[in-house]
Design a protein around this motif. Structure first.
Motif, PDB file in Angstrom:
ATOM      1  N   HIS A   1       7.567  16.282  19.082  1.00 15.99           N
ATOM      2  CA  HIS A   1       7.505  17.527  17.477  1.00 15.99           C
ATOM      3  C   HIS A   1       6.320  17.593  18.462  1.00 15.99           C
ATOM      4  O   HIS A   1       6.060  19.092  18.316  1.00 15.99           O
ATOM      5  CB  HIS A   1       6.997  16.519  16.916  1.00 15.99           C
ATOM      6  CG  HIS A   1       6.024  17.156  15.437  1.00 15.99           C
ATOM      7  ND1 HIS A   1       4.807  17.487  15.637  1.00 15.99           N
ATOM      8  CD2 HIS A   1       7.288  17.750  14.363  1.00 15.99           C
ATOM      9  CE1 HIS A   1       4.831  18.409  14.811  1.00 15.99           C
ATOM     10  NE2 HIS A   1       5.881  18.748  13.982  1.00 15.99           N
ATOM     11  N   TYR A   2       4.972  17.123  19.006  1.00 18.00           N
ATOM     12  CA  TYR A   2       3.449  17.745  20.190  1.00 18.00           C
ATOM     13  C   TYR A   2       4.249  18.748  21.173  1.00 18.00           C
ATOM     14  O   TYR A   2       3.633  19.868  21.214  1.00 18.00           O
ATOM     15  CB  TYR A   2       3.009  16.693  19.872  1.00 18.00           C
ATOM     16  CG  TYR A   2       1.748  17.348  20.786  1.00 18.00           C
ATOM     17  CD1 TYR A   2       0.467  17.675  20.237  1.00 18.00           C
ATOM     18  CD2 TYR A   2       1.259  17.586  22.643  1.00 18.00           C
ATOM     19  CE1 TYR A   2      -0.392  17.593  21.077  1.00 18.00           C
ATOM     20  CE2 TYR A   2       0.467  18.007  23.354  1.00 18.00           C
ATOM     21  CZ  TYR A   2      -0.225  18.296  22.595  1.00 18.00           C
ATOM     22  OH  TYR A   2      -2.211  18.934  23.122  1.00 18.00           O
ATOM     23  N   ALA A   3       5.294  18.247  21.821  1.00 24.02           N
ATOM     24  CA  ALA A   3       5.447  19.002  22.824  1.00 24.02           C
ATOM     25  C   ALA A   3       7.259  19.253  23.318  1.00 24.02           C
ATOM     26  O   ALA A   3       7.959  18.342  24.203  1.00 24.02           O
ATOM     27  CB  ALA A   3       4.776  18.643  24.241  1.00 24.02           C
ATOM     28  N   PRO A   4       8.553  20.065  22.404  1.00 24.42           N
ATOM     29  CA  PRO A   4       9.714  19.970  22.707  1.00 24.42           C
ATOM     30  C   PRO A   4      10.017  20.070  23.246  1.00 24.42           C
ATOM     31  O   PRO A   4      11.455  20.186  23.678  1.00 24.42           O
ATOM     32  CB  PRO A   4       9.784  21.599  21.264  1.00 24.42           C
ATOM     33  CG  PRO A   4       8.477  21.439  20.987  1.00 24.42           C
ATOM     34  CD  PRO A   4       7.724  21.565  21.263  1.00 24.42           C
ATOM     35  N   GLU A   5       9.709  20.852  24.583  1.00 23.41           N
ATOM     36  CA  GLU A   5      10.133  20.551  25.908  1.00 23.41           C
ATOM     37  C   GLU A   5      10.325  19.640  26.596  1.00 23.41           C
ATOM     38  O   GLU A   5      11.053  19.267  27.821  1.00 23.41           O
ATOM     39  CB  GLU A   5       9.170  21.734  26.774  1.00 23.41           C
ATOM     40  CG  GLU A   5       8.022  21.123  27.514  1.00 23.41           C
ATOM     41  CD  GLU A   5       7.114  21.158  25.857  1.00 23.41           C
ATOM     42  OE1 GLU A   5       5.295  21.193  26.575  1.00 23.41           O
ATOM     43  OE2 GLU A   5       7.306  21.441  25.165  1.00 23.41           O
ATOM     44  N   LEU A   6       9.684  17.910  26.253  1.00 22.68           N
ATOM     45  CA  LEU A   6       9.521  17.566  26.472  1.00 22.68           C
ATOM     46  C   LEU A   6      11.314  16.741  26.320  1.00 22.68           C
ATOM     47  O   LEU A   6      11.451  15.898  27.518  1.00 22.68           O
ATOM     48  CB  LEU A   6       8.807  16.425  26.431  1.00 22.68           C
ATOM     49  CG  LEU A   6       7.487  16.669  26.580  1.00 22.68           C
ATOM     50  CD1 LEU A   6       6.717  15.635  25.112  1.00 22.68           C
ATOM     51  CD2 LEU A   6       6.765  16.020  28.222  1.00 22.68           C
ATOM     52  N   ALA A   7      12.161  17.387  25.317  1.00 23.30           N
ATOM     53  CA  ALA A   7      13.588  16.710  25.299  1.00 23.30           C
ATOM     54  C   ALA A   7      14.861  16.957  26.676  1.00 23.30           C
ATOM     55  O   ALA A   7      15.184  16.247  26.549  1.00 23.30           O
ATOM     56  CB  ALA A   7      14.109  17.642  23.945  1.00 23.30           C
ATOM     57  N   ALA A   8      13.653  17.641  27.641  1.00 25.61           N
ATOM     58  CA  ALA A   8      14.178  17.872  28.819  1.00 25.61           C
ATOM     59  C   ALA A   8      14.120  16.492  29.605  1.00 25.61           C
ATOM     60  O   ALA A   8      14.741  16.631  31.386  1.00 25.61           O
ATOM     61  CB  ALA A   8      14.113  19.027  29.294  1.00 25.61           C
ATOM     62  N   LEU A   9      13.412  16.037  29.614  1.00 26.96           N
ATOM     63  CA  LEU A   9      12.623  14.961  30.637  1.00 26.96           C
ATOM     64  C   LEU A   9      13.341  13.863  30.615  1.00 26.96           C
ATOM     65  O   LEU A   9      13.191  13.256  29.234  1.00 26.96           O
ATOM     66  CB  LEU A   9      11.163  14.995  30.243  1.00 26.96           C
ATOM     67  CG  LEU A   9      10.745  15.993  31.210  1.00 26.96           C
ATOM     68  CD1 LEU A   9       8.905  15.663  30.982  1.00 26.96           C
ATOM     69  CD2 LEU A   9      11.043  16.763  32.479  1.00 26.96           C
ATOM     70  N   PRO A  10      13.340  12.373  31.242  1.00 29.43           N
ATOM     71  CA  PRO A  10      14.011  11.071  30.602  1.00 29.43           C
ATOM     72  C   PRO A  10      13.073  10.556  29.783  1.00 29.43           C
ATOM     73  O   PRO A  10      11.575  10.701  30.157  1.00 29.43           O
ATOM     74  CB  PRO A  10      14.041  10.524  32.051  1.00 29.43           C
ATOM     75  CG  PRO A  10      14.321  11.819  33.520  1.00 29.43           C
ATOM     76  CD  PRO A  10      13.207  13.135  32.382  1.00 29.43           C
ATOM     77  N   ARG A  11      13.074  10.046  28.340  1.00 31.15           N
ATOM     78  CA  ARG A  11      12.343   9.270  27.946  1.00 31.15           C
ATOM     79  C   ARG A  11      11.377  10.421  27.353  1.00 31.15           C
ATOM     80  O   ARG A  11       9.792   9.466  27.577  1.00 31.15           O
ATOM     81  CB  ARG A  11      11.823   8.378  28.655  1.00 31.15           C
ATOM     82  CG  ARG A  11      13.288   6.983  28.653  1.00 31.15           C
ATOM     83  CD  ARG A  11      12.497   5.875  29.055  1.00 31.15           C
ATOM     84  NE  ARG A  11      13.788   4.821  28.904  1.00 31.15           N
ATOM     85  CZ  ARG A  11      13.386   3.529  29.846  1.00 31.15           C
ATOM     86  NH1 ARG A  11      12.338   3.052  29.681  1.00 31.15           N
ATOM     87  NH2 ARG A  11      14.216   2.574  29.800  1.00 31.15           N
ATOM     88  N   ALA A  12      11.913  11.434  27.511  1.00 27.65           N
ATOM     89  CA  ALA A  12      10.858  12.742  26.429  1.00 27.65           C
ATOM     90  C   ALA A  12       9.079  12.341  27.679  1.00 27.65           C
ATOM     91  O   ALA A  12       7.981  13.400  27.369  1.00 27.65           O
ATOM     92  CB  ALA A  12      10.125  12.543  25.482  1.00 27.65           C
ATOM     93  N   GLY A  13       9.352  12.462  29.145  1.00 29.82           N
ATOM     94  CA  GLY A  13       8.201  11.828  29.746  1.00 29.82           C
ATOM     95  C   GLY A  13       7.078  10.730  29.995  1.00 29.82           C
ATOM     96  O   GLY A  13       6.336  10.618  31.083  1.00 29.82           O
TER      97      GLY A  13
END
Length: 326
Positions: free
Chosen positions: A123-135
């Motif tokens: 929710h805080y940084a939607p771009e983290l969806a592209a990373l394994p385990r949300a970064g």
């Protein structure tokens, strides 16, 4: 939200201290950004090679062997963003530094499908969806408080994982333990799954290398506050090693710690020790090399409020005892 596919390419060499281990277990240790279950799927799908040879999940690997992974990772809306408050200590385009509260699970799992740090990060940084385990590249137990680093790009993710593997990341904790320690020390004792209680870890002969350094900061009646630094990062490492020393963390009922109020202490202290709801462990300092600039960076956060309040009561008790003996 539509699914997206990311190409995953990794090449790692098996260290000597991992020789003889099962492929899936060794790979999970060398590539902690991926779950063991996912790695097993990739091995079974023929997307992992050892010295350019096809392999099976149970195959043993030896020191110096080169493991190559070439797989596709599909990201979907399996873990949804949730508006959960985060204490963001630092943020830039590459990393986030989070001060995690007690009670917040890091990753969704069977018993905690949502309401986790991962949901909050999406929710805080939607771009983290592209990373394994949300970064998320390392974790703290649900009831451990304090500092964590999260990657915001694949570059940062790979760099931080490498720093963790090379033991470059500096992590310092505060741990309140039962009993009196008069000096610090080093614990070098391998950790693995408990032989009979599968939800626990233990010091076991054939476990993974685990090294913990500790020093005494303050002593109170029947209790000691330690500064603890990790050389390795095994599951429940500090909790297991302190229990191994017969000084378990206050509040850590998983590893057998029972409240031990000092005899004749103030009622407020006795009540606080008996009701403390979690292991008394706080990740107070974090240091790493910035993944883009290489700059050495360090952060420190105050003690978690509940632990700070308990320490104030213990200091008052120590002062009372000193006055009685004066």
């Amino acid at each position: 939200m539509t699914d997206s596919v990311q190409s995953i390419r990794r090449r790692v060499q098996v260290p000597a201290d991992h020789a003889g281990g099962r492929l899936d277990r060794v790979l999970a240790q060398l590539l902690p950004e991926f779950s063991r279950g996912r790695l097993q799927q990739w091995i079974e799908a023929g997307q992992v090679w050892v010295d350019e040879q096809p392999c099976r999940v149970r195959d043993k690997v030896w020191g110096g062997a080169v493991i190559r992974l070439a797989a596709e990772l599909t990201h979907c809306d399996e873990h949804r963003p949730q508006a959960i408050a985060l204490d963001v200590v630092y943020a830039d385009a590459q990393i986030l530094i989070i001060n995690k509260p007690a009670g917040l699970v890091v990753h969704p799992a069977a018993g905690n499908p949502d309401g986790t740090l991962q949901n909050a990060l999406l929710h805080y940084a939607p771009e983290l969806a592209a990373l394994p385990r949300a970064g998320i590249v390392h974790r703290l137990d649900k009831d451990t408080t304090g500092l964590m680093v999260v990657a915001r790009t694949l570059q940062a993710h790979s760099a931080l994982v490498e720093q963790l593997q090379k033991r470059v990341v500096h992590r310092e904790y505060r741990a309140l333990v039962l009993g009196t320690l008069v000096a610090g020390g080093r614990v070098d004792a391998p950790i693995g799954r408990h032989p009979t209680q599968r939800t626990k870890m233990a010091v076991v002969r054939h476990g993974r290398e685990a090294i913990t350094h500790y020093r005494v900061l303050e002593s109170y009646p029947g209790h000691t506050l330690l500064a603890v630094e990790l050389e390795t990062g095994r599951t429940h490492q500090i909790r297991v090693h302190m229990t191994h020393l017969h000084h378990p963390l206050v509040g850590d009922t998983t590893y057998g710690a029972r409240p031990r109020p000092p005899r004749g202490c103030r009622p407020e202290l006795a009540a606080a020790l008996q009701s403390f709801p979690r292991q008394a462990l706080h990740a107070i300092r974090l240091g790493l090399l910035h993944p883009a600039t290489g700059e050495a960076m360090h952060w420190e956060v105050p003690m978690a409020a509940d632990l700070a309040a308990l320490l104030r009561l213990l200091r008052q008790e120590a002062a009372d005892v000193a006055n009685r003996l004066a």
